[in-house]
Motif scaffolding. Structure first.
Motif, PDB file in Angstrom:
ATOM      1  N   VAL A 117       4.783  -6.443   9.711  1.00 14.67           N
ATOM      2  CA  VAL A 117       4.170  -7.763   9.112  1.00 14.67           C
ATOM      3  C   VAL A 117       5.440  -8.687   9.710  1.00 14.67           C
ATOM      4  N   GLN A 118       5.035  -9.718  10.162  1.00 12.27           N
ATOM      5  CA  GLN A 118       6.119 -10.760  10.508  1.00 12.27           C
ATOM      6  C   GLN A 118       6.327 -11.474   9.421  1.00 12.27           C
ATOM      7  N   THR A 119       7.696 -11.426   8.849  1.00 15.99           N
ATOM      8  CA  THR A 119       8.148 -12.357   7.948  1.00 15.99           C
ATOM      9  C   THR A 119       9.098 -13.176   8.374  1.00 15.99           C
ATOM     10  N   PRO A 120       9.504 -14.322   7.635  1.00 16.18           N
ATOM     11  CA  PRO A 120      10.623 -15.096   8.125  1.00 16.18           C
ATOM     12  C   PRO A 120      11.882 -14.458   8.521  1.00 16.18           C
ATOM     13  N   SER A 121      12.319 -13.326   7.933  1.00 14.99           N
ATOM     14  CA  SER A 121      13.470 -12.709   8.557  1.00 14.99           C
ATOM     15  C   SER A 121      13.209 -11.593   9.389  1.00 14.99           C
ATOM     16  N   GLY A 122      11.939 -11.594  10.028  1.00 13.75           N
ATOM     17  CA  GLY A 122      11.561 -10.563  11.049  1.00 13.75           C
ATOM     18  C   GLY A 122      10.456  -9.602  10.535  1.00 13.75           C
ATOM     19  N   LEU A 123      10.323  -8.831  11.381  1.00 10.81           N
ATOM     20  CA  LEU A 123       9.300  -7.752  11.389  1.00 10.81           C
ATOM     21  C   LEU A 123       9.684  -6.720  10.046  1.00 10.81           C
ATOM     22  N   ARG A 124       8.545  -6.488   9.141  1.00  8.52           N
ATOM     23  CA  ARG A 124       9.150  -5.651   8.124  1.00  8.52           C
ATOM     24  C   ARG A 124       7.933  -4.562   8.245  1.00  8.52           C
ATOM     25  N   ASP A 125       8.218  -3.386   8.018  1.00  6.40           N
ATOM     26  CA  ASP A 125       7.509  -2.235   7.923  1.00  6.40           C
ATOM     27  C   ASP A 125       6.669  -2.047   6.429  1.00  6.40           C
ATOM     28  N   ILE A 126       5.441  -1.832   6.658  1.00  8.54           N
ATOM     29  CA  ILE A 126       4.693  -2.009   5.421  1.00  8.54           C
ATOM     30  C   ILE A 126       5.032  -0.882   4.357  1.00  8.54           C
ATOM     31  N   TYR A 127       4.921   0.308   5.032  1.00  7.23           N
ATOM     32  CA  TYR A 127       5.368   1.799   4.300  1.00  7.23           C
ATOM     33  C   TYR A 127       6.544   1.581   3.658  1.00  7.23           C
ATOM     34  N   VAL A 128       7.756   1.070   4.428  1.00 10.68           N
ATOM     35  CA  VAL A 128       8.901   1.213   3.605  1.00 10.68           C
ATOM     36  C   VAL A 128       9.060  -0.253   2.622  1.00 10.68           C
ATOM     37  N   CYS A 129       8.333  -1.135   2.647  1.00 13.52           N
ATOM     38  CA  CYS A 129       8.167  -2.047   1.565  1.00 13.52           C
ATOM     39  C   CYS A 129       7.575  -1.590   0.329  1.00 13.52           C
ATOM     40  N   VAL A 130       6.475  -0.795   0.662  1.00 16.96           N
ATOM     41  CA  VAL A 130       5.731  -0.103  -0.615  1.00 16.96           C
ATOM     42  C   VAL A 130       6.480   0.701  -1.214  1.00 16.96           C
ATOM     43  N   ARG A 131       7.153   1.469  -0.372  1.00 16.25           N
ATOM     44  CA  ARG A 131       7.981   2.697  -1.036  1.00 16.25           C
ATOM     45  C   ARG A 131       9.119   2.105  -1.800  1.00 16.25           C
ATOM     46  N   GLU A 132       9.877   1.063  -1.127  1.00 13.51           N
ATOM     47  CA  GLU A 132      10.862   0.543  -1.927  1.00 13.51           C
ATOM     48  C   GLU A 132      10.362  -0.164  -3.186  1.00 13.51           C
ATOM     49  N   LEU A 133       9.320  -0.827  -3.351  1.00 16.05           N
ATOM     50  CA  LEU A 133       8.996  -1.368  -4.464  1.00 16.05           C
ATOM     51  C   LEU A 133       8.385  -0.591  -5.571  1.00 16.05           C
ATOM     52  N   ILE A 134       7.834   0.755  -5.173  1.00 13.77           N
ATOM     53  CA  ILE A 134       7.300   1.406  -6.148  1.00 13.77           C
ATOM     54  C   ILE A 134       8.563   2.290  -6.888  1.00 13.77           C
ATOM     55  N   LEU A 135       9.640   2.393  -5.968  1.00 15.20           N
ATOM     56  CA  LEU A 135      10.757   2.987  -6.575  1.00 15.20           C
ATOM     57  C   LEU A 135      11.673   2.117  -7.520  1.00 15.20           C
ATOM     58  N   GLU A 136      11.453   0.576  -7.407  1.00 12.96           N
ATOM     59  CA  GLU A 136      12.077  -0.213  -7.895  1.00 12.96           C
ATOM     60  C   GLU A 136      11.169  -0.413  -9.195  1.00 12.96           C
ATOM     61  N   ILE A 137       9.935  -0.276  -9.211  1.00 10.32           N
ATOM     62  CA  ILE A 137       8.913  -0.596 -10.417  1.00 10.32           C
ATOM     63  C   ILE A 137       9.511   0.978 -11.439  1.00 10.32           C
ATOM     64  N   LYS A 138       9.608   1.828 -10.783  1.00  8.05           N
ATOM     65  CA  LYS A 138      10.186   2.924 -11.779  1.00  8.05           C
ATOM     66  C   LYS A 138      11.388   2.639 -12.266  1.00  8.05           C
ATOM     67  N   HIS A 139      12.391   2.164 -11.475  1.00  4.70           N
ATOM     68  CA  HIS A 139      13.756   1.981 -11.837  1.00  4.70           C
ATOM     69  C   HIS A 139      13.683   0.822 -13.043  1.00  4.70           C
ATOM     70  N   GLN A 140      13.036  -0.512 -12.864  1.00  7.65           N
ATOM     71  CA  GLN A 140      12.799  -1.239 -13.868  1.00  7.65           C
ATOM     72  C   GLN A 140      12.116  -1.166 -15.089  1.00  7.65           C
ATOM     73  N   TYR A 141      11.205  -0.161 -15.124  1.00 12.22           N
ATOM     74  CA  TYR A 141      10.291   0.162 -16.359  1.00 12.22           C
ATOM     75  C   TYR A 141      10.439   1.856 -16.367  1.00 12.22           C
ATOM     76  N   PRO A 142      11.650   2.245 -16.770  1.00 11.63           N
ATOM     77  CA  PRO A 142      11.540   3.684 -16.807  1.00 11.63           C
ATOM     78  C   PRO A 142      10.814   4.212 -18.019  1.00 11.63           C
ATOM     79  N   THR A 143      10.813   3.587 -19.183  1.00 10.48           N
ATOM     80  CA  THR A 143       9.952   4.257 -20.370  1.00 10.48           C
ATOM     81  C   THR A 143       8.653   4.463 -19.977  1.00 10.48           C
TER      82      THR A 143
END
Length: 153
Positions: A117-143
């Motif tokens: 997907v084209q973003t203001p900072s360039g092309l971003r891979d959707i899978y990479v973003c999904v993966r990064e976000l899901i890992l961040e969610i687990k990190h932010q809400y560990p309980t």
């Protein structure tokens, strides 16, 4: 449904299917929808300021997943989205392997290909973003996700 149940029963299987078929538009869109809506289950479980918190730690990654989710469901995003997205605006990226590689699109060392997907900072891979976000969610809400294994994403 608890955040943990939603993650285990809906999000992880959906994201793993996308991981295994990264060029699939359908799987990309569904993964974004599933991951973005973890916030609703966290809110139901009593968490507050989820979007604000995720935006502050993952920025553009959160915004891309949100935009693909909402642009898919509503055909296009509105002005509240930092990344404009209309269903179908994503692009296919062939893997960098003999017979499939496309100059200018494929990335050296990428044996999977993907959707971008084209973003203001360039092309971003959707899978990479999904993966990064899901890992961040687990990190932010560990309980909520202590028993969830993210190995293999």
């Amino acid at each position: 449904m608890s955040p943990e149940d939603y993650m285990r029963e809906v999000v992880l299987p959906t994201v793993l299917e996308f991981r295994d078929d990264r060029r699939s538009r359908r799987k990309a869109y569904l993964a974004c929808i599933a991951v973005f809506h973890i916030k609703d289950h966290l809110k139901q479980a009593g968490e507050k300021s989820i979007e604000k918190d995720l935006r502050s730690v993952s920025g553009n990654t959160f915004e891309l997943v949100r935009s693909v989710c909402n642009g898919t469901k509503h055909v296009s995003t509105d002005g509240s989205h930092a990344i404009a997205f209309t269903a179908g605006d994503d692009s296919d990226r062939p893997p960098a392997v003999a017979g499939k590689m496309t100059a200018g699109l494929s990335r050296v060392g990428d044996s999977h290909g993907g959707r971008s997907v084209q973003t203001p900072s360039g092309l971003r891979d959707i899978y990479v973003c999904v993966r990064e976000l899901i890992l961040e969610i687990k990190h932010q809400y560990p309980t909520h996700f202590s028993s969830i294994d993210m190995v293999g994403l």
